[in-house]
Design a protein around this motif. Structure first.
Motif, short mmCIF file in Angstrom:
data_model
loop_
_atom_site.label_atom_id
_atom_site.label_comp_id
_atom_site.label_asym_id
_atom_site.label_seq_id
_atom_site.Cartn_x
_atom_site.Cartn_y
_atom_site.Cartn_z
N VAL A 79 0.86 -1.18 0.00
CA VAL A 79 0.00 0.00 0.00
C VAL A 79 0.90 1.23 0.00
O VAL A 79 1.97 1.25 0.64
CB VAL A 79 -0.93 0.00 1.22
N ASP A 80 0.49 2.24 -0.72
CA ASP A 80 1.25 3.48 -0.80
C ASP A 80 1.64 3.96 0.60
O ASP A 80 0.77 4.13 1.47
CB ASP A 80 0.39 4.53 -1.49
N ALA A 82 2.29 6.80 1.71
CA ALA A 82 1.59 8.04 2.08
C ALA A 82 0.24 7.75 2.72
O ALA A 82 -0.28 8.58 3.48
CB ALA A 82 1.41 8.92 0.84
N VAL A 83 -0.33 6.60 2.42
CA VAL A 83 -1.60 6.19 3.01
C VAL A 83 -1.36 5.27 4.20
O VAL A 83 -1.98 5.41 5.26
CB VAL A 83 -2.48 5.47 1.96
N ALA A 84 -0.45 4.31 4.02
CA ALA A 84 -0.27 3.25 5.02
C ALA A 84 0.39 3.77 6.30
O ALA A 84 -0.02 3.41 7.41
CB ALA A 84 0.56 2.12 4.42
N ALA A 87 -1.77 5.81 8.78
CA ALA A 87 -2.72 4.91 9.43
C ALA A 87 -2.01 4.05 10.48
O ALA A 87 -2.54 3.79 11.57
CB ALA A 87 -3.40 4.03 8.40
#
Length: 275
Positions: A79-80, A82-84, A87
């Motif tokens: 997962v990217d 920047a997202v992972a 989170a």
């Protein structure tokens, strides 16, 4: 793609966010390729083959990887970041808060258990708490100086040989209370004043404001501070020798008794008259 040398510096940072070493290595491997089978991921990440399935499942559960099926095979995609990573950091924060809440609850439980034990133990009175035994000349001198320095109203002394402290200590023991306007009375045994050094000291003490009287004999060497704390040097009951053993007794009733004895000796004593 970042050079491998740069990527190799990041496992510890990922581990700080809650990953273990194998999970960090596997996620970094997935970042470098668009889709790995479990076997490929194990080789690329340097992870034992038998562990890779659990590791990939954990990464998917944490939102760091996605599992897809293609041509009868499972493939895993990173997962990217920047997202992972945000989170993952948020999950780590929530975990930390939960751990802190659990620690706080545990502390409260311990307090509820231990506080009554502490209170019960300190409610017990040791009958010797107010008696301190001093077995060394230096300790006796230091305690006398400390008590003289903390006296607020009056010091009463019954003095007989031997001298324990040097001139500096004995002078400080007398001058410091007098400088604070503490009343200082001393009864000296006549035999002690036959000591030329002590006699000279007493002459000086009197000029500074000490009230001095003389008796033939004293039963005990005693310093009494504010009618509350007594420092007693004890004689050997067989030889009569005065040892350096002393008792420091902090007890107002005992102090009041000694004060009465001192007042009677004071009334019977004659004033010290310098030559």
């Amino acid at each position: 793609m970042k050079p491998r040398s740069m990527v190799d510096r990041t496992p510890e940072q990922l581990m700080a966010l809650g990953l273990n070493r194998y999970e960090a290595a596997t996620y970094l491997a997935l970042l470098e390729h668009r889709g790995f089978t479990p076997a490929q991921a194990a080789v690329r990440a340097g992870v034992p083959r038998q562990r890779i399935y659990d590791i990939l499942a954990s990464l998917c559960a944490r939102g760091l990887a996605i599992e897809r099926h293609s041509d009868g095979q499972r493939r895993y995609f990173a997962v990217d970041p920047a997202v992972a990573l945000p989170a993952l950091m948020e999950a780590r924060r929530r975990q930390f808060e939960q751990e802190q809440a659990a620690l706080a609850a545990g502390m409260q439980s311990l307090l509820a258990t231990l506080t009554p034990i502490f209170a019960a133990g300190h409610d017990q009175i040791d009958p010797l708490d107010y008696v301190d035994v001093l077995l060394d000349r230096r300790l006796v001198v230091e305690r006398a100086l400390a008590l003289a320095g903390s006296a607020e109203r009056e010091i009463c002394v019954c003095f007989k040989l031997p001298l324990l402290g040097d001139q500096a200590a004995n002078f400080a023991e007398v001058t410091k209370p007098l400088q604070r306007n503490v009343r200082y009375r001393a009864i000296y045994e006549r035999a002690a004043l036959a000591n030329p050094e002590l006699y000279g000291w007493v002459q000086q003490f009197v000029t500074w404001g000490q009230q001095a009287r003389v008796v033939e004999n004293l039963p005990l060497k005693v310093n009494l501070y504010d009618r509350r704390v007594a420092l007693l040097s004890l004689q050997d009951p067989v030889t009569g020798a005065l040892s350096f053993t002393a008792l420091c007794v902090t007890h107002p009733n005992f102090g009041a008794f000694l004060q009465g004895a001192f007042e009677q000796l004071w009334e019977d004593a004659e004033p010290f008259t310098p030559n």
